[in-house]
Motif scaffolding. Sequence first.
Motif, PDB file in Angstrom:
ATOM      1  N   VAL A  22       0.816  -1.207   0.000  1.00 28.72           N
ATOM      2  CA  VAL A  22       0.000   0.000   0.000  1.00 28.72           C
ATOM      3  C   VAL A  22       0.855   1.265   0.000  1.00 28.72           C
ATOM      4  CG1 VAL A  22      -1.774   1.298   1.242  1.00 28.72           C
ATOM      5  CG2 VAL A  22      -1.864  -1.212   1.194  1.00 28.72           C
ATOM      6  N   VAL A  23       1.853   1.316   0.879  1.00 26.57           N
ATOM      7  CA  VAL A  23       2.674   2.521   1.031  1.00 26.57           C
ATOM      8  C   VAL A  23       4.011   2.310   0.318  1.00 26.57           C
ATOM      9  CG1 VAL A  23       3.741   4.135   2.635  1.00 26.57           C
ATOM     10  CG2 VAL A  23       1.593   2.995   3.252  1.00 26.57           C
ATOM     11  N   PRO A  24       4.258   3.018  -0.789  1.00 23.51           N
ATOM     12  CA  PRO A  24       5.528   2.859  -1.508  1.00 23.51           C
ATOM     13  C   PRO A  24       6.723   3.162  -0.606  1.00 23.51           C
ATOM     14  CG  PRO A  24       3.956   4.119  -2.813  1.00 23.51           C
ATOM     15  CD  PRO A  24       3.364   3.993  -1.450  1.00 23.51           C
ATOM     16  N   GLY A  25       7.709   2.288  -0.644  1.00 25.62           N
ATOM     17  CA  GLY A  25       8.911   2.493   0.149  1.00 25.62           C
ATOM     18  C   GLY A  25       8.879   1.850   1.518  1.00 25.62           C
ATOM     19  N   ASP A  26       7.684   1.602   2.061  1.00 27.68           N
ATOM     20  CA  ASP A  26       7.592   0.926   3.357  1.00 27.68           C
ATOM     21  C   ASP A  26       7.791  -0.577   3.176  1.00 27.68           C
ATOM     22  OD1 ASP A  26       7.071   3.350   4.482  1.00 27.68           O
ATOM     23  OD2 ASP A  26       5.212   2.733   5.475  1.00 27.68           O
ATOM     24  N   SER A  27       8.325  -1.208   4.200  1.00 25.75           N
ATOM     25  CA  SER A  27       8.497  -2.660   4.154  1.00 25.75           C
ATOM     26  C   SER A  27       8.339  -3.232   5.555  1.00 25.75           C
ATOM     27  CB  SER A  27       9.857  -3.036   3.567  1.00 25.75           C
ATOM     28  OG  SER A  27      10.908  -2.506   4.353  1.00 25.75           O
ATOM     29  N   PHE A  28       8.347  -4.545   5.643  1.00 27.87           N
ATOM     30  CA  PHE A  28       8.194  -5.241   6.917  1.00 27.87           C
ATOM     31  C   PHE A  28       9.418  -6.095   7.181  1.00 27.87           C
ATOM     32  CE2 PHE A  28       3.886  -4.494   5.374  1.00 27.87           C
ATOM     33  CZ  PHE A  28       3.250  -3.980   6.491  1.00 27.87           C
ATOM     34  N   MET A  29       9.860  -6.075   8.433  1.00 27.87           N
ATOM     35  CA  MET A  29      10.889  -6.995   8.915  1.00 27.87           C
ATOM     36  C   MET A  29      10.216  -8.009   9.838  1.00 27.87           C
ATOM     37  SD  MET A  29      13.913  -4.341  10.034  1.00 27.87           S
ATOM     38  CE  MET A  29      14.803  -5.645  10.900  1.00 27.87           C
ATOM     39  N   VAL A  30      10.609  -9.267   9.696  1.00 23.57           N
ATOM     40  CA  VAL A  30      10.090 -10.327  10.557  1.00 23.57           C
ATOM     41  C   VAL A  30      11.237 -10.850  11.414  1.00 23.57           C
ATOM     42  CG1 VAL A  30       8.892 -12.536  10.670  1.00 23.57           C
ATOM     43  CG2 VAL A  30       8.429 -10.958   8.770  1.00 23.57           C
ATOM     44  N   MET A  31      11.039 -10.835  12.728  1.00 25.44           N
ATOM     45  CA  MET A  31      12.058 -11.277  13.671  1.00 25.44           C
ATOM     46  C   MET A  31      11.434 -12.221  14.691  1.00 25.44           C
ATOM     47  SD  MET A  31      13.774  -7.494  14.208  1.00 25.44           S
ATOM     48  CE  MET A  31      12.170  -6.687  14.082  1.00 25.44           C
ATOM     49  N   PRO A  32      12.239 -13.016  15.383  1.00 25.30           N
ATOM     50  CA  PRO A  32      11.679 -13.840  16.459  1.00 25.30           C
ATOM     51  C   PRO A  32      11.055 -12.950  17.522  1.00 25.30           C
ATOM     52  CG  PRO A  32      13.967 -14.432  16.010  1.00 25.30           C
ATOM     53  CD  PRO A  32      13.698 -13.172  15.269  1.00 25.30           C
ATOM     54  N   PHE A  33      10.045 -13.470  18.202  1.00 21.94           N
ATOM     55  CA  PHE A  33       9.457 -12.707  19.302  1.00 21.94           C
ATOM     56  C   PHE A  33      10.312 -12.959  20.543  1.00 21.94           C
ATOM     57  CE2 PHE A  33       6.707 -11.226  22.576  1.00 21.94           C
ATOM     58  CZ  PHE A  33       5.947 -10.226  21.973  1.00 21.94           C
ATOM     59  N   LEU A  34      10.947 -11.909  21.025  1.00 19.29           N
ATOM     60  CA  LEU A  34      11.914 -12.015  22.109  1.00 19.29           C
ATOM     61  C   LEU A  34      11.384 -11.370  23.390  1.00 19.29           C
ATOM     62  CD1 LEU A  34      15.051 -10.996  19.996  1.00 19.29           C
ATOM     63  CD2 LEU A  34      14.196 -13.305  20.446  1.00 19.29           C
TER      64      LEU A  34
END
Length: 352
Positions: A120-132
């Motif tokens: 939806v938002v150009p340039g935005d992205s998601f990082m996925v990490m372990p839940f710590l």
Amino acid sequence: MSDVYVDRQQLERDEIWWRDRQQFLQSKGYMLRPRFRPGWVPSWLTSGKHPYKSEDGILLPMASHTIDATRMSDGKMVYLKRVKAKNREASIACSLYSEPLRRDPMNHSVPVLDTFADPVVPGDSFMVMPFLREPDDPPFERVGEVVDFVDQVLQGLVFMHEQGIAHRDCSLDNIMMDASEMFPDGFHPIFQDNGLDGFSRLRSRPRSFVSVKYYFIDYGISSVFSPGQPHLVTGLDGRDRDVPELSSTTPYDPFAVDVFLIGNMFRKTLFGKYSNLQFLEFLVLRATHPTPSQRPESHELLKLWISERDRLSHLHKCWRLRERTEFTLTTIIWDCASLVGYIYSYLTFLLT
């Protein structure tokens, strides 16, 4: 007076933002909790439970750019973080978890399990990490647990510095732990002292008997240097205000700042709190020397630590941590109780 049965049915603005991304995230293999799915119907409308006693009545915390999720391939709880294009934190974290660096046992940078663009938002992205979890939640109980923590933190610091990266904000708030072996049934991402439903009793195993890994997070103010490039920066950013050389005008060495930050963290949260961690004193004094040039480099600090650590007996590492505020009689009573509890916990662990 507001009606909680009605109020909890209304999603907050940040919750709506994540709900509108739910189907996209599901297509990427990540499922949000029921409250954040399109068409959600509050469970308390049919269960008869109070919203405060219903998992889907638990609101999302105020941090609008993060949320927990379940990785659908294996049921593992993960942490999704929305980041902007050319984000420094994402760039550094991804580089430290790239091949072959991720296989280095000295690497204690938070794993980046996945990345993908926001549709939806150009340039935005998601990082996925372990839940710590925070490293002192639950609190450290035994000397050996502290020894393992110091081991891993110093190894991670050396590794970062070898890659030319100065963290510049490596306080306790930016160190987390993977506690999955401590909580084999999982824990709720918001009410972390409870089970996955948010309210049931949490089954746990002692930290001393399982494998716990600690990670550095949040490279938002970190600096990256190429080989041979001068290690000088300016700036007053960072959580720890005790660093003597911080300046907005006079350049300073950020690697020496990292050493101070780690030493100060050990002093405040460990050595200054517990009386039977005397072996940390020399390390703390060297790392927090007021003159940056008199502090050891991170790899030298690790060598100093190993020399101190190897003098500790197994019995010393098994002993409980004694708070400096304890009275003598209290210490004797708690030491006896701790010894019995340690033996019981060990036998219980072997049988489960």
